[in-house]
Design an enzyme around this catalytic site. Structure first.
Site, mmCIF file in Angstrom:
data_model
loop_
_atom_site.group_PDB
_atom_site.id
_atom_site.type_symbol
_atom_site.label_atom_id
_atom_site.label_comp_id
_atom_site.label_asym_id
_atom_site.label_seq_id
_atom_site.Cartn_x
_atom_site.Cartn_y
_atom_site.Cartn_z
ATOM 1 N N LYS A 22 -9.294 1.548 8.659
ATOM 2 C CA LYS A 22 -9.422 2.541 7.577
ATOM 3 C C LYS A 22 -8.211 2.503 6.651
ATOM 4 O O LYS A 22 -8.344 2.501 5.428
ATOM 5 C CB LYS A 22 -9.563 3.943 8.184
ATOM 6 C CG LYS A 22 -9.425 5.061 7.180
ATOM 7 C CD LYS A 22 -9.529 6.433 7.809
ATOM 8 C CE LYS A 22 -8.234 7.048 8.235
ATOM 9 N NZ LYS A 22 -7.330 7.500 7.157
ATOM 10 N N ASN A 23 -7.019 2.461 7.248
ATOM 11 C CA ASN A 23 -5.816 2.552 6.419
ATOM 12 C C ASN A 23 -5.518 1.268 5.640
ATOM 13 O O ASN A 23 -4.625 1.244 4.806
ATOM 14 C CB ASN A 23 -4.606 2.953 7.273
ATOM 15 C CG ASN A 23 -4.710 4.404 7.734
ATOM 16 O OD1 ASN A 23 -5.608 5.119 7.298
ATOM 17 N ND2 ASN A 23 -3.809 4.820 8.601
ATOM 18 N N CYS A 116 -2.460 19.381 3.740
ATOM 19 C CA CYS A 116 -3.613 19.355 4.635
ATOM 20 C C CYS A 116 -3.185 19.926 5.968
ATOM 21 O O CYS A 116 -2.028 20.306 6.151
ATOM 22 C CB CYS A 116 -4.195 17.957 4.762
ATOM 23 S SG CYS A 116 -3.161 16.856 5.672
ATOM 24 N N ARG A 121 2.333 17.601 2.826
ATOM 25 C CA ARG A 121 2.425 16.143 2.625
ATOM 26 C C ARG A 121 2.791 15.866 1.171
ATOM 27 O O ARG A 121 1.917 15.688 0.323
ATOM 28 C CB ARG A 121 1.112 15.472 3.036
ATOM 29 C CG ARG A 121 0.833 15.663 4.510
ATOM 30 C CD ARG A 121 -0.466 15.037 4.939
ATOM 31 N NE ARG A 121 -0.409 13.595 4.991
ATOM 32 C CZ ARG A 121 -1.437 12.838 5.374
ATOM 33 N NH1 ARG A 121 -2.577 13.394 5.714
ATOM 34 N NH2 ARG A 121 -1.318 11.521 5.423
ATOM 35 N N PRO A 122 4.106 15.838 0.882
ATOM 36 C CA PRO A 122 4.536 15.654 -0.509
ATOM 37 C C PRO A 122 4.256 14.242 -1.025
ATOM 38 O O PRO A 122 3.956 13.337 -0.249
ATOM 39 C CB PRO A 122 6.042 15.918 -0.449
ATOM 40 C CG PRO A 122 6.438 15.665 0.957
ATOM 41 C CD PRO A 122 5.235 15.897 1.817
ATOM 42 N N ASP A 124 6.621 12.992 -3.401
ATOM 43 C CA ASP A 124 7.853 12.730 -4.155
ATOM 44 C C ASP A 124 8.242 11.246 -4.128
ATOM 45 O O ASP A 124 8.737 10.704 -5.123
ATOM 46 C CB ASP A 124 9.000 13.597 -3.617
ATOM 47 C CG ASP A 124 9.219 13.417 -2.122
ATOM 48 O OD1 ASP A 124 8.214 13.457 -1.372
ATOM 49 O OD2 ASP A 124 10.375 13.219 -1.693
ATOM 50 N N ASP A 307 -0.644 8.528 14.478
ATOM 51 C CA ASP A 307 -2.111 8.593 14.554
ATOM 52 C C ASP A 307 -2.645 8.407 15.981
ATOM 53 O O ASP A 307 -3.856 8.491 16.200
ATOM 54 C CB ASP A 307 -2.740 7.549 13.618
ATOM 55 C CG ASP A 307 -2.619 7.954 12.155
ATOM 56 O OD1 ASP A 307 -2.230 9.103 11.876
ATOM 57 O OD2 ASP A 307 -2.902 7.110 11.280
ATOM 58 N N ARG A 399 -14.722 10.721 9.026
ATOM 59 C CA ARG A 399 -13.853 10.181 7.976
ATOM 60 C C ARG A 399 -13.201 8.879 8.427
ATOM 61 O O ARG A 399 -12.877 8.036 7.610
ATOM 62 C CB ARG A 399 -12.740 11.182 7.639
ATOM 63 C CG ARG A 399 -13.195 12.370 6.831
ATOM 64 C CD ARG A 399 -11.986 13.143 6.349
ATOM 65 N NE ARG A 399 -10.968 12.192 5.921
ATOM 66 C CZ ARG A 399 -9.660 12.369 6.062
ATOM 67 N NH1 ARG A 399 -9.198 13.467 6.605
ATOM 68 N NH2 ARG A 399 -8.811 11.460 5.658
HETATM 69 C C1 UD1 Z 1 -0.488 7.027 6.183
HETATM 70 C C2 UD1 Z 1 -1.793 6.927 6.934
HETATM 71 C C3 UD1 Z 1 -1.908 8.043 7.970
HETATM 72 C C4 UD1 Z 1 -0.689 8.050 8.877
HETATM 73 C C5 UD1 Z 1 0.593 8.065 8.052
HETATM 74 C C6 UD1 Z 1 1.841 7.901 8.909
HETATM 75 C C7 UD1 Z 1 -3.227 5.943 5.261
HETATM 76 C C8 UD1 Z 1 -4.445 6.087 4.416
HETATM 77 N N1 UD1 Z 1 -2.889 7.015 5.975
HETATM 78 O O1 UD1 Z 1 -0.499 8.254 5.460
HETATM 79 O O2 UD1 Z 1 -3.090 7.793 8.745
HETATM 80 O O3 UD1 Z 1 -0.734 9.214 9.692
HETATM 81 O O4 UD1 Z 1 0.598 6.987 7.098
HETATM 82 O O5 UD1 Z 1 1.791 6.707 9.622
HETATM 83 O O6 UD1 Z 1 -2.648 4.888 5.340
HETATM 84 N N2 UD1 Z 1 6.419 11.744 2.840
HETATM 85 C C9 UD1 Z 1 7.310 12.330 1.974
HETATM 86 N N3 UD1 Z 1 7.174 12.066 0.634
HETATM 87 C C10 UD1 Z 1 6.202 11.245 0.139
HETATM 88 C C11 UD1 Z 1 5.314 10.641 1.047
HETATM 89 C C12 UD1 Z 1 5.448 10.917 2.388
HETATM 90 O O7 UD1 Z 1 8.196 13.078 2.375
HETATM 91 O O8 UD1 Z 1 6.146 11.040 -1.080
HETATM 92 C C13 UD1 Z 1 6.540 12.025 4.280
HETATM 93 C C14 UD1 Z 1 5.266 12.581 4.885
HETATM 94 O O9 UD1 Z 1 5.157 13.976 4.714
HETATM 95 C C15 UD1 Z 1 5.442 12.179 6.340
HETATM 96 C C16 UD1 Z 1 6.138 10.818 6.230
HETATM 97 O O10 UD1 Z 1 6.736 10.786 4.940
HETATM 98 O O11 UD1 Z 1 6.298 13.086 6.986
HETATM 99 C C17 UD1 Z 1 5.232 9.624 6.391
HETATM 100 O O12 UD1 Z 1 4.087 9.810 5.563
HETATM 101 P P1 UD1 Z 1 3.329 8.602 4.877
HETATM 102 O O13 UD1 Z 1 3.692 7.316 5.560
HETATM 103 O O14 UD1 Z 1 3.503 8.669 3.407
HETATM 104 O O15 UD1 Z 1 1.836 8.962 5.203
HETATM 105 P P2 UD1 Z 1 0.607 8.506 4.339
HETATM 106 O O16 UD1 Z 1 0.940 7.211 3.683
HETATM 107 O O17 UD1 Z 1 0.117 9.627 3.498
#
Ligand code: UD1
Length: 420
Positions: A22-23, A116, A121-122, A124, A307, A399
């Site tokens: 999926k990812n 969510c 889940r920012p 930034d 996950d 999903r």
């Molecule tokens: C992806 C995966 C999700 C998995 C997650 C962590 C997909 C579609 N989803 O989600 O299944 O649980 O990786 O392995 O690939 N963060 C920030 N700022 C940002 C982005 C992220 O602070 O701009 C933080 C998040 O809140 C979290 C951490 O960084 O604490 C990791 O999140 P991230 O790797 O970005 O998760 P996703 O890519 O959304």
């Protein structure tokens, strides 16, 4: 709304095949926006999230056809640069259309995905990365409004307080493929799904090095062309079946599972008493000894994946002794704890830790799924619990798991889909 009804207590046995990841597929579908030429993506799992991404692509001007696990995408004349709230708010991964849109069209208007149930889940890091490629970004009425005259390569540090970000790395890497000059992403996510996306981009003509490591180098090119690609197997689905075998005391061969993507999970499961044999394109698992408690901390890849946290929590729930599961990526991702406790588990949450005192047995109960992986943990608990478990709100499960109940039925599980 659908629910799953499980009569627990069957040892699962036999063979099961994993679907495409999926990812991987979600950002790879988004990457097709980088070209007007045709793309073909095989090994595509038929998931609710896949269907949502295809809807988004159609809204952005693509024609899509999804048949026999293959998606064919072609360009339609009506290009659009707006990714609407209605679609983006249902799936966070849709935010990764931002990178391709700004790169291809020099403008994008993409709804912010919002929080969510697994925590705030920012975005930034996405914004920081895209901005440093020479893009002006405004946030207005819940939308990211991005525009640029020319994307320029840049040196970007993309680490955040929880480490690297998977989708931010995807977004910036995709945008940088069409930037002028070289981009270096430092503290890039190393997940196999990021590597898979990079491989697809390379097939499209992108110049990328270092993917799969924390430093990715991208030399911008003028344009990308169409390409065909097969999605890697879903390591989280494979990990869920590994635990299904152990929790029920069964013996399962998981076809298509890639051992090299499951190092941290397999290491913990071996410590917990698993006998795991890796052969060509399959992994066989059963219990070697009685189950033993293990402490687990989730970390970015190659660490133990967040996950898989909920699923191993279910396994520890029936493992005699004390184990501590620490969540370092999403410290609030513990919605499943209360539901598992309703089934007789003894789990206490203290901040980012779940302290588990393994119960001898769980008993079936009506429980409610709160997110994708939490749903999987409740299904696993239901498979071993005595009596009947009804897992409601399983749209979360749909999903991210392709035909989960059908695959489990083939392994002998007494599980069926019903109406709430
Ligand atoms: C992806 C995966 C999700 C998995 C997650 C962590 C997909 C579609 N989803 O989600 O299944 O649980 O990786 O392995 O690939 N963060 C920030 N700022 C940002 C982005 C992220 O602070 O701009 C933080 C998040 O809140 C979290 C951490 O960084 O604490 C990791 O999140 P991230 O790797 O970005 O998760 P996703 O890519 O959304």
């Amino acid at each position: 709304m659908d629910k799953l009804v499980i009569e627990g207590g069957v040892k699962l046995k036999g063979e099961v095949s994993v679907s495409g990841a999926k990812n991987s597929v979600l950002p790879i579908l988004a990457a097709t926006l980088l070209t007007d030429e045709k793309c073909e993506i095989s090994g595509t799992p038929n998931l609710h999230d896949t269907i949502t991404m295809l809807k988004i692509l159609r809204a952005l001007g693509k024609n899509t056809e999804f048949k026999n696990s293959t998606v064919r995408i072609s360009h339609n004349k009506h290009t659009n640069f707006v990714a609407d709230y209605k679609l983006v708010s249902t799936m966070r991964a849709s935010f990764c259309v931002l990178g391709p849109l700004i790169a291809k069209l020099k403008k994008a208007r993409v709804s912010l995905p919002g929080g969510c149930v697994i925590g705030i889940r920012p975005v930034d890091l996405h914004i920081k990365g895209i901005k440093s490629l020479g893009v002006d970004i405004d946030i207005q009425s819940g939308y990211v409004i991005a525009k640029t005259k020319q994307l320029r390569g840049s040196h970007i540090y993309l680490g955040g307080i929880y480490g690297s970000s998977v989708l931010a790395t995807d977004n910036v890497m995709m945008a940088a493929t069409l930037a002028k000059g070289k981009t270096i992403i430092e503290s890039a996510a190393c997940e196999p799904e990021v590597e898979d996306l990079a491989e697809f981009l390379i097939k499209m003509g992108a110049k990328i090095k270092g993917h799969g490591t924390p430093i990715i180098e991208i030399e911008g090119v003028k344009e990308l062309h169409g390409a065909a690609h097969t999605i890697i197997p879903d390591r989280i689905e494979a990990g869920t079946f590994l635990i299904a075998a152990l929790i029920t005391g069964g013996d399962i061969t998981i076809k298509g599972a890639l051992y090299k993507h499951l190092g941290a999970v397999i290491d913990k499961l071996r410590q917990a008493g698993a006998y795991i044999i890796n052969s060509d394109h399959s992994i066989r698992v059963r219990r070697k000894t009685r189950l033993k408690p293990v402490n687990v901390t989730t970390l970015p890849y190659p660490g133990f994946p967040t996950d898989m946290q909920a699923q191993i929590l279910s396994l520890m729930g029936i493992t005699p002794g004390i184990s501590v599961i620490t969540e370092k990526i999403y410290p609030d991702r513990f919605m499943h704890v209360a539901e598992l406790n309703r089934m007789g588990a003894h789990i206490q949450r203290e901040g980012p830790h779940a302290i588990v005192e393994g119960a001898r047995r769980l008993s079936g109960a009506p429980v409610m799924a709160s997110d994708l992986r939490a749903s999987a943990s409740l299904v696993l608990a239901g498979l071993v619990a005595s009596g009947r478990t009804d897992v409601s709100r399983i749209y979360h499960l749909d999903r991210g798991y392709e035909n989960l109940e059908i695959k489990l039925q083939k392994l002998g599980a007494r599980i069926r889909r019903g109406k709430e």
